[in-house]
Design an enzyme around this catalytic site. Structure first.
Site, PDB file in Angstrom:
ATOM      1  N   ASP A 153       4.928 -21.184 -24.440  1.00  0.00           N
ATOM      2  CA  ASP A 153       6.383 -21.232 -24.532  1.00  0.00           C
ATOM      3  C   ASP A 153       6.908 -19.798 -24.411  1.00  0.00           C
ATOM      4  O   ASP A 153       6.132 -18.849 -24.320  1.00  0.00           O
ATOM      5  CB  ASP A 153       6.822 -21.921 -25.829  1.00  0.00           C
ATOM      6  CG  ASP A 153       6.395 -21.157 -27.064  1.00  0.00           C
ATOM      7  OD1 ASP A 153       5.827 -20.044 -26.936  1.00  0.00           O
ATOM      8  OD2 ASP A 153       6.618 -21.661 -28.175  1.00  0.00           O
ATOM      9  N   ASP A 171       4.438 -31.981 -26.116  1.00  0.00           N
ATOM     10  CA  ASP A 171       3.679 -31.215 -27.098  1.00  0.00           C
ATOM     11  C   ASP A 171       4.346 -31.417 -28.441  1.00  0.00           C
ATOM     12  O   ASP A 171       5.557 -31.652 -28.502  1.00  0.00           O
ATOM     13  CB  ASP A 171       3.701 -29.715 -26.776  1.00  0.00           C
ATOM     14  CG  ASP A 171       5.004 -29.070 -27.214  1.00  0.00           C
ATOM     15  OD1 ASP A 171       6.015 -29.240 -26.512  1.00  0.00           O
ATOM     16  OD2 ASP A 171       5.033 -28.435 -28.279  1.00  0.00           O
ATOM     17  N   CYS A 203      -9.504 -47.133 -33.577  1.00  0.00           N
ATOM     18  CA  CYS A 203      -9.731 -45.790 -33.040  1.00  0.00           C
ATOM     19  C   CYS A 203     -11.230 -45.541 -32.916  1.00  0.00           C
ATOM     20  O   CYS A 203     -11.996 -45.907 -33.805  1.00  0.00           O
ATOM     21  CB  CYS A 203      -9.090 -44.745 -33.958  1.00  0.00           C
ATOM     22  SG  CYS A 203      -9.365 -43.045 -33.432  1.00  0.00           S
ATOM     23  N   CYS A 221     -12.531 -42.413 -32.479  1.00  0.00           N
ATOM     24  CA  CYS A 221     -12.816 -40.991 -32.692  1.00  0.00           C
ATOM     25  C   CYS A 221     -13.974 -40.836 -33.664  1.00  0.00           C
ATOM     26  O   CYS A 221     -14.339 -41.777 -34.379  1.00  0.00           O
ATOM     27  CB  CYS A 221     -11.571 -40.242 -33.185  1.00  0.00           C
ATOM     28  SG  CYS A 221     -11.284 -40.287 -34.967  1.00  0.00           S
ATOM     29  N   CYS A 235     -13.227 -41.789 -37.340  1.00  0.00           N
ATOM     30  CA  CYS A 235     -13.120 -43.229 -37.611  1.00  0.00           C
ATOM     31  C   CYS A 235     -14.468 -43.934 -37.448  1.00  0.00           C
ATOM     32  O   CYS A 235     -14.719 -44.949 -38.094  1.00  0.00           O
ATOM     33  CB  CYS A 235     -12.071 -43.857 -36.702  1.00  0.00           C
ATOM     34  SG  CYS A 235     -10.400 -43.308 -37.133  1.00  0.00           S
ATOM     35  N   HIS A 270      -8.518 -36.841 -36.287  1.00  0.00           N
ATOM     36  CA  HIS A 270      -8.160 -38.217 -35.922  1.00  0.00           C
ATOM     37  C   HIS A 270      -6.771 -38.262 -35.295  1.00  0.00           C
ATOM     38  O   HIS A 270      -6.553 -38.949 -34.289  1.00  0.00           O
ATOM     39  CB  HIS A 270      -8.211 -39.158 -37.133  1.00  0.00           C
ATOM     40  CG  HIS A 270      -7.377 -40.386 -36.901  1.00  0.00           C
ATOM     41  ND1 HIS A 270      -7.830 -41.456 -36.149  1.00  0.00           N
ATOM     42  CD2 HIS A 270      -6.080 -40.664 -37.226  1.00  0.00           C
ATOM     43  CE1 HIS A 270      -6.856 -42.351 -36.050  1.00  0.00           C
ATOM     44  NE2 HIS A 270      -5.791 -41.908 -36.701  1.00  0.00           N
TER      45      HIS A 270
END
Ligand code: ZN
Length: 398
Positions: A93, A289, A327, A329, A332, A358
């Protein structure tokens, strides 16, 4: 040759999926870009981001890196990629948003903004030219113009004046950016090109313009027209999710996103929750974002396919299910709600790390499923089902 390549590969209404290729990575859109404020995601190592979460682009904050460690230090390393070891794409940015949030510590003129560092109180200065030079030294793939972001409740005249200044600054940003890219100035960046997967790219940075105008639709349109007239590689919507009502944000998105150039990526800055992302995709946005996956993770708040969940809730103490049964991931797959709650209550840093992990994985997976739904022409059904599920079970509160 262009600095980036952008192709829309499928559409469903205003929603679109595409491929954005920079000099360093191929990015499928819609994409969520995790935020690495100080050159790092809070609690998440780059190898996890690469190997498991598969983020292709992350954000770096010019304001923070400008103040610490400072441009000279990053130049010594030849740029942000070498310094951090993140070799995929960076979007930086301009520093404007953070400077303008320091309301008591700044002085705004036509030239730029003088402000006091929140770290040591020292006087610093940012302008379109300085921001372009800093971002050139950082070596991000996507550079943002230096803009003024008025508060969400700014009145019409104040928003118009701010918009005029932002257009003048966008033009100055582009002039200095072009000079830096053409080799007319030494940027200090020594790590120009890793790979671009066969794309015909110039190896240079790309520059995105920013559309302002707060909640005033005619000013949004004026800002869009004048920004497109200057001409950028991509276009961002700034000044949303800055204190205005959510209905205002959705109204602006529905009004402006599909009017933005079709042949360039569209980026909604600093937004938002999973439902915001889905609604913005529906309006035609490609890139996002937000700090909330990691910020909420640190306070024990998890985003799941069934709504937000607060790990402190006593009812999870003996719950052997994962944070989100849908999920996949690594958190999880392995850890129970009861164990995560115990870690959080005990003040173990792994609790914040794992919930943040997560959360970022959940945002990335949501975007993956969104892309798939657009490709198969089932985006509206996916959107309805996704939003219904979030609200039907969102009972834990945070
Ligand atoms: Zn998970």
């Amino acid at each position: 040759m262009k600095p980036l390549d952008w192709k829309v590969t499928a559409r469903d209404g205003n929603a679109r999926t595409g491929t954005l290729t920079t000099r360093r990575s191929v990015i499928e859109t819609p994409v969520f870009m995790p935020v690495g404020t100080q050159g790092a995601l809070k609690g998440i190592r780059f190898e996890w981001l690469e190997d498991e979460i598969d983020a292709r682009i992350i954000l770096g904050n010019t304001y923070h890196l400008f103040l610490r460690p400072g441009v000279e230090t990053i130049k010594q390393f030849g740029g942000l990629h070498n310094f951090t070891s993140w070799n995929r794409s960076f979007l930086t940015d301009s520093g404007g948003f953070q400077v303008f949030s320091l309301t008591d510590l700044r002085k705004l003129t036509e030239e730029g903004v003088e402000f006091r560092s929140h770290l040591d109180g020292s006087k610093r200065f940012l302008s379109p030219e300085v921001s372009m030079e800093v971002q050139a030294a950082l070596g991000s793939e996507i550079v943002m113009v230096f803009d003024e972001c008025p508060p969400g409740d700014a009145g019409y005249d104040a928003t118009k004046a701010s918009l005029d200044l932002t257009v003048r600054w966008a033009s100055r940003s582009k002039t200095r950016f072009d000079r830096l890219q053409d080799g007319g100035m030494d940027t200090g960046y020594k790590n120009p090109l890793a790979h671009a997967d066969g794309a015909d790219l110039s190896g240079k940075q790309s520059l995105f313009g920013i559309i302002q105008g707060a909640g005033h639709l005619d000013l949004r349109k004026e800002s869009l027209d004048r920004t497109v007239e200057i001409g950028f590689d991509g276009y961002a919507i700034g000044g949303l999710s800055v204190g205005e009502e959510k209905s205002v944000m959705y109204e602006v998105l529905d009004f402006i996103a599909h009017k933005m150039p079709d042949n360039a990526p569209r980026y909604l800055m600093g937004v938002g929750t999973p439902e915001d992302l889905i609604e913005a995709v529906n309006a035609g946005v490609d890139m996002f974002d937000c700090v909330i996956p990691t910020r909420n993770g640190r306070t024990g708040s998890a985003f799941t396919s069934h709504g937000k969940l607060n790990i402190r809730n006593a009812k999870f103490a003996t719950d052997d299910r994962p944070l989100d049964p849908e999920c996949s991931c690594s958190v999880c797959r392995r850890y129970s709600l009861g164990y995560l709650r115990h870690l959080y209550q005990a003040g173990e840093m792994n609790a914040s790390i794992m919930i943040s992990h997560h959360n970022v994985a959940f945002f990335m997976e949501t975007m993956r499923r969104t892309r798939e739904a657009i490709r198969t022409g089932e985006f509206q059904a996916f959107r309805k089902q996704f939003l219904d599920k979030l609200t039907a079970n969102a009972t834990d509160g945070v």
